[in-house]
Scaffold this active site. Structure first.
Site, PDB file in Angstrom:
ATOM      1  N   HIS A 142       0.839  -1.204   0.000  1.00  0.00           N
ATOM      2  CA  HIS A 142       0.000   0.000   0.000  1.00  0.00           C
ATOM      3  C   HIS A 142       0.875   1.257   0.000  1.00  0.00           C
ATOM      4  O   HIS A 142       0.608   2.213  -0.731  1.00  0.00           O
ATOM      5  CB  HIS A 142      -0.883   0.062   1.262  1.00  0.00           C
ATOM      6  CG  HIS A 142      -1.917  -1.021   1.364  1.00  0.00           C
ATOM      7  ND1 HIS A 142      -2.098  -1.766   2.493  1.00  0.00           N
ATOM      8  CD2 HIS A 142      -2.847  -1.460   0.483  1.00  0.00           C
ATOM      9  CE1 HIS A 142      -3.095  -2.616   2.323  1.00  0.00           C
ATOM     10  NE2 HIS A 142      -3.566  -2.462   1.104  1.00  0.00           N
ATOM     11  N   LYS A 174     -18.793  -5.885   8.833  1.00  0.00           N
ATOM     12  CA  LYS A 174     -17.651  -6.754   8.549  1.00  0.00           C
ATOM     13  C   LYS A 174     -16.756  -6.850   9.780  1.00  0.00           C
ATOM     14  O   LYS A 174     -16.652  -5.891  10.551  1.00  0.00           O
ATOM     15  CB  LYS A 174     -16.849  -6.111   7.400  1.00  0.00           C
ATOM     16  CG  LYS A 174     -16.303  -7.095   6.398  1.00  0.00           C
ATOM     17  CD  LYS A 174     -15.711  -6.346   5.212  1.00  0.00           C
ATOM     18  CE  LYS A 174     -14.327  -6.877   4.882  1.00  0.00           C
ATOM     19  NZ  LYS A 174     -13.705  -6.174   3.766  1.00  0.00           N
ATOM     20  N   ARG A 199      -2.122  -5.899  -8.749  1.00  0.00           N
ATOM     21  CA  ARG A 199      -1.045  -6.880  -8.565  1.00  0.00           C
ATOM     22  C   ARG A 199      -1.046  -7.946  -9.637  1.00  0.00           C
ATOM     23  O   ARG A 199      -0.025  -8.507  -9.969  1.00  0.00           O
ATOM     24  CB  ARG A 199      -1.193  -7.565  -7.196  1.00  0.00           C
ATOM     25  CG  ARG A 199      -0.795  -6.689  -6.042  1.00  0.00           C
ATOM     26  CD  ARG A 199      -1.358  -7.214  -4.748  1.00  0.00           C
ATOM     27  NE  ARG A 199      -2.808  -7.080  -4.731  1.00  0.00           N
ATOM     28  CZ  ARG A 199      -3.548  -7.160  -3.633  1.00  0.00           C
ATOM     29  NH1 ARG A 199      -2.966  -7.412  -2.492  1.00  0.00           N
ATOM     30  NH2 ARG A 199      -4.846  -6.996  -3.692  1.00  0.00           N
ATOM     31  N   SER A 208      -2.889  -7.763   2.368  1.00  0.00           N
ATOM     32  CA  SER A 208      -3.318  -7.730   3.775  1.00  0.00           C
ATOM     33  C   SER A 208      -3.816  -9.111   4.195  1.00  0.00           C
ATOM     34  O   SER A 208      -3.630  -9.522   5.338  1.00  0.00           O
ATOM     35  CB  SER A 208      -4.427  -6.701   3.984  1.00  0.00           C
ATOM     36  OG  SER A 208      -3.941  -5.406   3.786  1.00  0.00           O
TER      37      SER A 208
HETATM   38  P1  ADP Z   1      -9.642  -3.911  -0.143  1.00  0.00           P
HETATM   39  O1  ADP Z   1     -10.141  -4.250   1.211  1.00  0.00           O
HETATM   40  O2  ADP Z   1     -10.470  -2.949  -0.924  1.00  0.00           O
HETATM   41  O3  ADP Z   1      -9.119  -5.096  -0.951  1.00  0.00           O
HETATM   42  P2  ADP Z   1      -6.965  -3.401   0.574  1.00  0.00           P
HETATM   43  O4  ADP Z   1      -6.687  -2.674   1.834  1.00  0.00           O
HETATM   44  O5  ADP Z   1      -6.650  -4.853   0.561  1.00  0.00           O
HETATM   45  O6  ADP Z   1      -8.415  -3.055   0.171  1.00  0.00           O
HETATM   46  O7  ADP Z   1      -6.180  -2.754  -0.645  1.00  0.00           O
HETATM   47  C1  ADP Z   1      -6.410  -1.425  -1.061  1.00  0.00           C
HETATM   48  C2  ADP Z   1      -5.778  -1.203  -2.422  1.00  0.00           C
HETATM   49  O8  ADP Z   1      -4.397  -1.484  -2.365  1.00  0.00           O
HETATM   50  C3  ADP Z   1      -6.320  -2.083  -3.548  1.00  0.00           C
HETATM   51  O9  ADP Z   1      -6.351  -1.311  -4.743  1.00  0.00           O
HETATM   52  C4  ADP Z   1      -5.285  -3.152  -3.690  1.00  0.00           C
HETATM   53  O10 ADP Z   1      -5.254  -3.686  -5.003  1.00  0.00           O
HETATM   54  C5  ADP Z   1      -4.037  -2.355  -3.410  1.00  0.00           C
HETATM   55  N1  ADP Z   1      -2.937  -3.181  -2.962  1.00  0.00           N
HETATM   56  C6  ADP Z   1      -2.904  -3.971  -1.884  1.00  0.00           C
HETATM   57  N2  ADP Z   1      -1.719  -4.598  -1.788  1.00  0.00           N
HETATM   58  C7  ADP Z   1      -0.970  -4.177  -2.848  1.00  0.00           C
HETATM   59  C8  ADP Z   1       0.345  -4.468  -3.332  1.00  0.00           C
HETATM   60  N3  ADP Z   1       1.127  -5.337  -2.707  1.00  0.00           N
HETATM   61  N4  ADP Z   1       0.770  -3.839  -4.450  1.00  0.00           N
HETATM   62  C9  ADP Z   1      -0.055  -2.984  -5.087  1.00  0.00           C
HETATM   63  N5  ADP Z   1      -1.303  -2.670  -4.698  1.00  0.00           N
HETATM   64  C10 ADP Z   1      -1.763  -3.258  -3.603  1.00  0.00           C
END
Ligand code: ADP
Length: 156
Positions: free
Chosen positions: A18, A42, A91, A129
């Site tokens: 992130h 959630k 990703r 995450s």
């Molecule tokens: P959500 O709960 O909407 O999936 P996340 O907190 O998991 O949200 O992720 C938020 C954003 O960060 C999303 O666009 C996700 O694709 C991006 N993201 C998460 N991890 C990575 C990573 N390792 N590289 C690039 N983008 C990422």
């Protein structure tokens, strides 16, 4: 007009992936709002307060970053704060398939809100995450995937 972008997510917890996306988005916008989309129905591993606190710490030295949270629709949140852009990280192909439809919907619901996609750099594309939570639940060390400010309490 100020170019404001929202980077929405659960950030449960915020990962190095992130942070990398936010850093690369910064030169494109006047302000980047890293916003936790919180869904009261959630269940999360970390509380909203804890997730917000980590966001504040991680971006404390970055004046162009604001941190916030919202309930309900991301597109409505963008309209409320005057953001015309969303940032999402990609990703892999399954991220793309999912995000493509969401971005098309957000453009309609958000009355023109455009999503800007940043493809993750190779060293970050394996980080999520979900995986980080699995490691934490299993008692492993997730620190290689986390920003230095995110220190997981032993009880998590
Ligand atoms: P959500 O709960 O909407 O999936 P996340 O907190 O998991 O949200 O992720 C938020 C954003 O960060 C999303 O666009 C996700 O694709 C991006 N993201 C998460 N991890 C990575 C990573 N390792 N590289 C690039 N983008 C990422």
């Amino acid at each position: 007009m100020k170019r404001i972008a929202v980077f929405p997510g659960s950030f449960d917890p915020i990962t190095a992936g992130h942070v990398e996306i936010v850093r690369r988005a910064l030169p494109l916008f006047d302000e980047v709002v890293v916003a936790i989309g919180n869904n009261a129905q959630k269940s999360y591993l970390f509380s909203l307060e804890q997730r917000m606190e980590w966001l504040r710490q991680v971006f404390a030295c970055e004046p162009k970053v604001q941190v916030d949270y919202f309930e309900n629709l991301t597109a409505h949140y963008c309209m409320r704060i005057g953001a015309r852009f969303l940032i999402r990280g990609l990703r892999n192909a399954s991220d793309f398939d999912y995000e493509k439809t969401i971005s098309q919907l957000n453009h309609i619901v958000g009355q023109g809100v455009d999503t800007i996609f940043l493809i993750s750099r190779p060293g970050y594309s394996h980080i999520s995450s979900t995986i980080v939570r699995e490691i934490i639940r299993g008692g492993g060390d997730a620190s290689p995937f986390l920003p230095a400010e995110v220190v997981i309490p032993p009880s998590a």
